[in-house]
Design a protein around this motif. Structure first.
Motif, PDB file in Angstrom:
ATOM      1  N   ARG A 261       0.859  -1.193   0.000  1.00 57.60           N
ATOM      2  CA  ARG A 261       0.000   0.000   0.000  1.00 57.60           C
ATOM      3  C   ARG A 261       0.888   1.234   0.000  1.00 57.60           C
ATOM      4  O   ARG A 261       1.756   1.382   0.858  1.00 57.60           O
ATOM      5  CB  ARG A 261      -0.901   0.010   1.239  1.00 57.60           C
ATOM      6  N   THR A 262       0.635   2.130  -0.931  1.00 59.74           N
ATOM      7  CA  THR A 262       1.371   3.387  -1.013  1.00 59.74           C
ATOM      8  C   THR A 262       0.365   4.513  -1.169  1.00 59.74           C
ATOM      9  O   THR A 262      -0.491   4.469  -2.062  1.00 59.74           O
ATOM     10  CB  THR A 262       2.333   3.399  -2.216  1.00 59.74           C
ATOM     11  N   GLY A 263       0.432   5.518  -0.294  1.00 63.20           N
ATOM     12  CA  GLY A 263      -0.513   6.624  -0.387  1.00 63.20           C
ATOM     13  C   GLY A 263      -0.539   7.447   0.871  1.00 63.20           C
ATOM     14  O   GLY A 263       0.472   7.593   1.565  1.00 63.20           O
ATOM     15  N   TRP A 264      -1.724   7.979   1.199  1.00 65.60           N
ATOM     16  CA  TRP A 264      -1.868   8.826   2.379  1.00 65.60           C
ATOM     17  C   TRP A 264      -3.274   8.675   2.937  1.00 65.60           C
ATOM     18  O   TRP A 264      -4.187   8.194   2.257  1.00 65.60           O
ATOM     19  CB  TRP A 264      -1.576  10.292   2.043  1.00 65.60           C
ATOM     20  N   ASP A 265      -3.432   9.071   4.207  1.00 63.06           N
ATOM     21  CA  ASP A 265      -4.753   9.078   4.827  1.00 63.06           C
ATOM     22  C   ASP A 265      -4.862  10.232   5.797  1.00 63.06           C
ATOM     23  O   ASP A 265      -3.856  10.818   6.225  1.00 63.06           O
ATOM     24  CB  ASP A 265      -5.053   7.744   5.520  1.00 63.06           C
ATOM     25  N   VAL A 266      -6.077  10.596   6.120  1.00 64.94           N
ATOM     26  CA  VAL A 266      -6.381  11.537   7.199  1.00 64.94           C
ATOM     27  C   VAL A 266      -7.436  10.859   8.080  1.00 64.94           C
ATOM     28  O   VAL A 266      -8.272  10.101   7.598  1.00 64.94           O
ATOM     29  CB  VAL A 266      -6.898  12.892   6.678  1.00 64.94           C
ATOM     30  N   PHE A 267      -7.377  11.134   9.388  1.00 62.57           N
ATOM     31  CA  PHE A 267      -8.282  10.436  10.295  1.00 62.57           C
ATOM     32  C   PHE A 267      -8.672  11.332  11.460  1.00 62.57           C
ATOM     33  O   PHE A 267      -7.987  12.312  11.789  1.00 62.57           O
ATOM     34  CB  PHE A 267      -7.636   9.145  10.820  1.00 62.57           C
ATOM     35  N   ALA A 268      -9.774  10.973  12.085  1.00 59.98           N
ATOM     36  CA  ALA A 268     -10.245  11.623  13.308  1.00 59.98           C
ATOM     37  C   ALA A 268     -10.662  10.531  14.284  1.00 59.98           C
ATOM     38  O   ALA A 268     -11.320   9.559  13.900  1.00 59.98           O
ATOM     39  CB  ALA A 268     -11.417  12.552  13.021  1.00 59.98           C
ATOM     40  N   THR A 269     -10.255  10.697  15.538  1.00 54.84           N
ATOM     41  CA  THR A 269     -10.516   9.702  16.577  1.00 54.84           C
ATOM     42  C   THR A 269     -11.252  10.349  17.743  1.00 54.84           C
ATOM     43  O   THR A 269     -10.938  11.473  18.128  1.00 54.84           O
ATOM     44  CB  THR A 269      -9.201   9.080  17.080  1.00 54.84           C
ATOM     45  N   ARG A 283      -8.784   7.371   2.916  1.00 58.80           N
ATOM     46  CA  ARG A 283      -7.522   6.914   2.347  1.00 58.80           C
ATOM     47  C   ARG A 283      -7.511   7.122   0.837  1.00 58.80           C
ATOM     48  O   ARG A 283      -8.529   6.902   0.168  1.00 58.80           O
ATOM     49  CB  ARG A 283      -7.293   5.423   2.634  1.00 58.80           C
ATOM     50  N   GLN A 284      -6.353   7.499   0.336  1.00 61.52           N
ATOM     51  CA  GLN A 284      -6.119   7.538  -1.101  1.00 61.52           C
ATOM     52  C   GLN A 284      -4.780   6.841  -1.339  1.00 61.52           C
ATOM     53  O   GLN A 284      -3.735   7.352  -0.936  1.00 61.52           O
ATOM     54  CB  GLN A 284      -6.087   8.976  -1.623  1.00 61.52           C
ATOM     55  N   GLU A 285      -4.814   5.687  -1.998  1.00 63.63           N
ATOM     56  CA  GLU A 285      -3.612   4.872  -2.055  1.00 63.63           C
ATOM     57  C   GLU A 285      -3.581   4.018  -3.320  1.00 63.63           C
ATOM     58  O   GLU A 285      -4.593   3.862  -4.021  1.00 63.63           O
ATOM     59  CB  GLU A 285      -3.510   3.964  -0.820  1.00 63.63           C
ATOM     60  N   ARG A 286      -2.393   3.479  -3.580  1.00 71.72           N
ATOM     61  CA  ARG A 286      -2.187   2.564  -4.694  1.00 71.72           C
ATOM     62  C   ARG A 286      -1.836   1.188  -4.136  1.00 71.72           C
ATOM     63  O   ARG A 286      -0.959   1.062  -3.284  1.00 71.72           O
ATOM     64  CB  ARG A 286      -1.062   3.058  -5.605  1.00 71.72           C
ATOM     65  N   HIS A 287      -2.514   0.149  -4.645  1.00 68.06           N
ATOM     66  CA  HIS A 287      -2.288  -1.213  -4.206  1.00 68.06           C
ATOM     67  C   HIS A 287      -1.490  -1.969  -5.249  1.00 68.06           C
ATOM     68  O   HIS A 287      -1.702  -1.793  -6.455  1.00 68.06           O
ATOM     69  CB  HIS A 287      -3.622  -1.939  -3.967  1.00 68.06           C
ATOM     70  N   ARG A 306       5.839 -20.274  -0.012  1.00 68.32           N
ATOM     71  CA  ARG A 306       4.505 -20.307  -0.591  1.00 68.32           C
ATOM     72  C   ARG A 306       4.260 -19.063  -1.447  1.00 68.32           C
ATOM     73  O   ARG A 306       4.699 -17.969  -1.108  1.00 68.32           O
ATOM     74  CB  ARG A 306       3.459 -20.380   0.526  1.00 68.32           C
ATOM     75  N   ALA A 307       3.564 -19.232  -2.549  1.00 67.36           N
ATOM     76  CA  ALA A 307       3.242 -18.104  -3.421  1.00 67.36           C
ATOM     77  C   ALA A 307       2.308 -17.133  -2.701  1.00 67.36           C
ATOM     78  O   ALA A 307       1.574 -17.506  -1.777  1.00 67.36           O
ATOM     79  CB  ALA A 307       2.599 -18.595  -4.709  1.00 67.36           C
ATOM     80  N   GLU A 308       2.321 -15.893  -3.129  1.00 68.94           N
ATOM     81  CA  GLU A 308       1.388 -14.879  -2.649  1.00 68.94           C
ATOM     82  C   GLU A 308       0.194 -14.789  -3.610  1.00 68.94           C
ATOM     83  O   GLU A 308       0.293 -15.208  -4.774  1.00 68.94           O
ATOM     84  CB  GLU A 308       2.087 -13.513  -2.582  1.00 68.94           C
ATOM     85  N   PRO A 309      -0.938 -14.234  -3.184  1.00 64.77           N
ATOM     86  CA  PRO A 309      -2.059 -14.038  -4.105  1.00 64.77           C
ATOM     87  C   PRO A 309      -1.867 -12.768  -4.934  1.00 64.77           C
ATOM     88  O   PRO A 309      -1.281 -11.787  -4.463  1.00 64.77           O
ATOM     89  CB  PRO A 309      -3.257 -13.905  -3.168  1.00 64.77           C
ATOM     90  N   VAL A 310      -2.351 -12.792  -6.169  1.00 62.63           N
ATOM     91  CA  VAL A 310      -2.376 -11.575  -6.962  1.00 62.63           C
ATOM     92  C   VAL A 310      -3.620 -10.787  -6.555  1.00 62.63           C
ATOM     93  O   VAL A 310      -4.698 -11.352  -6.381  1.00 62.63           O
ATOM     94  CB  VAL A 310      -2.377 -11.886  -8.478  1.00 62.63           C
ATOM     95  N   ILE A 311      -3.462  -9.504  -6.332  1.00 63.95           N
ATOM     96  CA  ILE A 311      -4.565  -8.681  -5.831  1.00 63.95           C
ATOM     97  C   ILE A 311      -5.077  -7.766  -6.938  1.00 63.95           C
ATOM     98  O   ILE A 311      -4.513  -7.707  -8.044  1.00 63.95           O
ATOM     99  CB  ILE A 311      -4.123  -7.840  -4.616  1.00 63.95           C
ATOM    100  N   GLY A 312      -6.136  -7.038  -6.629  1.00 64.78           N
ATOM    101  CA  GLY A 312      -6.603  -5.989  -7.519  1.00 64.78           C
ATOM    102  C   GLY A 312      -5.665  -4.799  -7.421  1.00 64.78           C
ATOM    103  O   GLY A 312      -5.558  -4.170  -6.361  1.00 64.78           O
ATOM    104  N   GLU A 313      -4.964  -4.484  -8.521  1.00 58.47           N
ATOM    105  CA  GLU A 313      -3.951  -3.438  -8.504  1.00 58.47           C
ATOM    106  C   GLU A 313      -4.507  -2.134  -9.080  1.00 58.47           C
ATOM    107  O   GLU A 313      -5.367  -2.149  -9.949  1.00 58.47           O
ATOM    108  CB  GLU A 313      -2.717  -3.885  -9.288  1.00 58.47           C
ATOM    109  N   GLY A 314      -3.977  -1.021  -8.581  1.00 62.50           N
ATOM    110  CA  GLY A 314      -4.378   0.279  -9.088  1.00 62.50           C
ATOM    111  C   GLY A 314      -4.594   1.275  -7.979  1.00 62.50           C
ATOM    112  O   GLY A 314      -4.220   1.048  -6.817  1.00 62.50           O
ATOM    113  N   ASP A 315      -5.195   2.414  -8.320  1.00 62.55           N
ATOM    114  CA  ASP A 315      -5.465   3.490  -7.370  1.00 62.55           C
ATOM    115  C   ASP A 315      -6.895   3.383  -6.853  1.00 62.55           C
ATOM    116  O   ASP A 315      -7.828   3.143  -7.634  1.00 62.55           O
ATOM    117  CB  ASP A 315      -5.256   4.852  -8.042  1.00 62.55           C
TER     118      ASP A 315
END
Length: 566
Positions: A261-269, A283-287, A306-315
């Motif tokens: 995961r590459t990107g940024w987020d803002v949060f309130a707690t 969140r706005q990120e690239r997977h 063990r192999a990893e799974p291929v995921i849905g890639e993109g923004d």
């Protein structure tokens, strides 16, 4: 049968059997040691482990406790001494004398909580350690009696990342960590991440995480943001970082899959009480998919990872909410109470695509290559996760614990792999092999570049129920008469108190899939059941589990765990 031999990396400390021995071996200032011993010797009530003095209760005399927490919701007409635990004075709770705590903290939990005498806290305090990416709550406890922060901190840190895994190897994080003084302090960390392995198509050895949070209203509110490039596990709730790391480095067995995961987020707690916390995150990120590297392991080093799974890639842009209600009497070893965690996430923009995969398979004596074309994935979904636990004492030495976990898509449609769930193995169904209940996700693999991948991760929806009954097993071993002390030879015998905890458990689960990249047809696991027994020595547990149905070998599986099952 695989055995999780994480015990090779453990050092087990056996606590002293008497409270006085604990006090005398703690290297306390002599005056404080004498005062604690005086209070223990003259205490009207002595407690070992978590205890609550209820709103209608009155203790006429001093109270001494060890390994709390001690919750005071009623009235103590005297002093309170605590070793290795917290004293929590609830609204309406009153201690008329002094409170002395060693290895813990004193917390006033609301209006009407009173300590009429002096408060002395000696030694470090330990905050709770979260399995997800939240800040540790331990920093909130460095405060004086009025709740004000007594100091800030600025350090340059070098530390290991969350877990040793087959993608990153050992992630090493380094950089400044700053916390300003005051109850409304600012927390800031700027960490670079160096990976000893370079898994993934990009082969990146470097990542980063820069995070800031501003606390408001004495820490009850917080706002912040994060910029990051990190490798994270799928389904992190299944197993803790420490257990996953030890299994990888010792057994060459990584029990989790990952993505980048590459990107940024803002949060309130919002933390209206110590028991309740809510968070809203954008969140706005690239997977991106990641592949295994070749990290070092103690055993089975010649095996392929063990192999990893291929995921849905993109923004993708998402909005996520989380709520936690923790009413347990103790976070590490609860005897009673509720824990409920709820989370929900919805994409609000972006595109995810499963990349094209090359399949090579034998057919009629020849090798046939087939390309599974790239496919744009549906992002009009909502996912959620519910984890509810109930801890119930049955008698003084036994308890019944129940857990229900359910998650996945809220509608019957296929999800991108990074939002799916898989069951089986340590943490979910220990009687079954790892990922045995994955809705057929690991039936076939393909190649993306030079790396082999599974076509997906697991099920689009699942439910898991866990029940366990626990009790104390007290055994005494001795030579001679420990109650007899002959002054002539100075020997009165030897006695060892051996008190492990036994566990009997049962698990049931089911998973559903609503689409397969190869066939387009959904698949479900059907109901799966297992049962087992275990023996727990403080935080070290030895378990045997057996599958009761399913298409697996009906043989016992042995495992070792750190801490309780849930």
């Amino acid at each position: 049968m695989r055995v999780l031999t994480t015990v090779l990396l453990l050092l087990i400390a056996v606590p002293a059997s008497a409270q006085e021995q604990e006090i005398r071996s703690a290297n306390l200032p002599r005056q404080l040691e004498w005062e604690l011993l005086r209070m223990y010797d003259g205490a009207t009530e002595r407690y070992d482990g978590p205890v609550t003095i209820g709103p209608s209760e009155v203790v006429n005399g001093d109270v001494a406790a060890m390994g709390g927490p001690l919750r005071v919701a009623g009235r103590v007409e005297g002093d309170v001494a605590m070793v290795d635990g917290d004293v929590l004075v609830e609204p309406g709770g009153v201690v008329t004398g002094d409170v002395i705590v060693v290895g813990g903290d004193v917390r006033m939990l609301g209006d009407g909580a009173e300590v009429l005498g002096s408060i002395t806290a000696y030694g470090p305090t330990l905050g709770r350690s979260d399995e997800d990416d939240r800040w540790s709550d331990g920093d909130r406890r460095w405060r004086d009696r009025d709740g004000r922060w007594d100091r800030g901190r600025s350090t340059l840190t070098v530390r290991a990342g969350s877990s040793y895994n087959r993608v990153e190897g050992l992630p090493i994080m380094f950089g400044p960590v700053i916390r300003t003084a005051g109850s409304d302090g600012l927390r800031l960390e700027a960490l670079a991440i160096w990976r000893t392995e370079s898994g993934g198509p990009a082969g990146d050895r470097m990542g980063y995480r820069v995070r800031a949070e501003q606390l408001l209203d004495g820490g009850r509110f917080g706002v912040g943001g994060t910029v990051y490039s990190v490798v994270e596990p799928l389904d992190p709730w299944r197993l803790g970082d420490l257990e996953a790391s030890l299994a990888t480095v010792v057994l060459h067995e990584d029990y989790r899959d990952h993505f980048e995961r590459t990107g940024w987020d803002v949060f309130a707690t919002v933390r209206p009480t110590d028991e309740l916390e809510a968070r809203l995150t954008y969140r706005q990120e690239r997977h991106a998919s990641v592949a295994p590297g070749d990290p070092w392991a103690l055993f089975n080093r010649s095996d392929l990872w063990r192999a990893e799974p291929v995921i849905g890639e993109g923004d993708i842009r998402t909005l996520a909410g989380a709520l936690e209600l923790d009413l347990r009497d103790d976070e590490e070893d609860p005897a009673r109470g509720w824990l409920a965690r709820f989370s929900v996430e919805r994409p609000v923009g972006g595109t995810l695509t499963r990349p094209a995969l090359l399949f090579v398979r034998p057919e009629n004596g020849t090798v046939v290559s087939e390309v599974l074309a790239a496919q744009e994935l549906d992002t009009d979904f909502v996912t959620g996760l519910v984890d509810v636990r109930r801890y119930m004492p049955v008698s003084y030495a036994s308890q019944l614990n129940v857990r229900l976990v359910a998650g996945g898509g809220l509608s019957a449609r296929p999800l991108p792999a990074q939002y799916q769930h898989a069951l089986g193995g340590v943490g979910t169904l220990p009687g079954f092999p790892t990922f045995a209940a994955d809705c057929g996700a690991r039936r076939a693999t393909g190649r993306l570049g030079q790396d082999r991948f599974y076509t997906r991760y697991g099920c689009d929806r699942f439910v898991l129920g866990q029940v366990e009954y626990r009790g104390d097993l007290s055994l005494d071993f001795g030579v001679g008469d420990p109650d007899y002390d002959d002054d002539d030879d100075g020997w009165g015998g030897v006695e060892i108190d051996f008190s492990p905890t036994w566990v009997v458990f049962f698990d049931a689960a089911r998973g559903w899939s609503y689409g397969d990249p190869l066939s387009g047809v959904g698949r479900e696991t059907g109901p799966l059941y297992d049962a087992g027994v275990g023996l727990l020595f403080d935080d070290l547990g030895f378990y045997v589990a057996v599958p009761l149905n399913g298409n697996v070998e009906q043989e016992p599986r042995f495992l070792i765990r750190l801490g309780h099952r849930f």
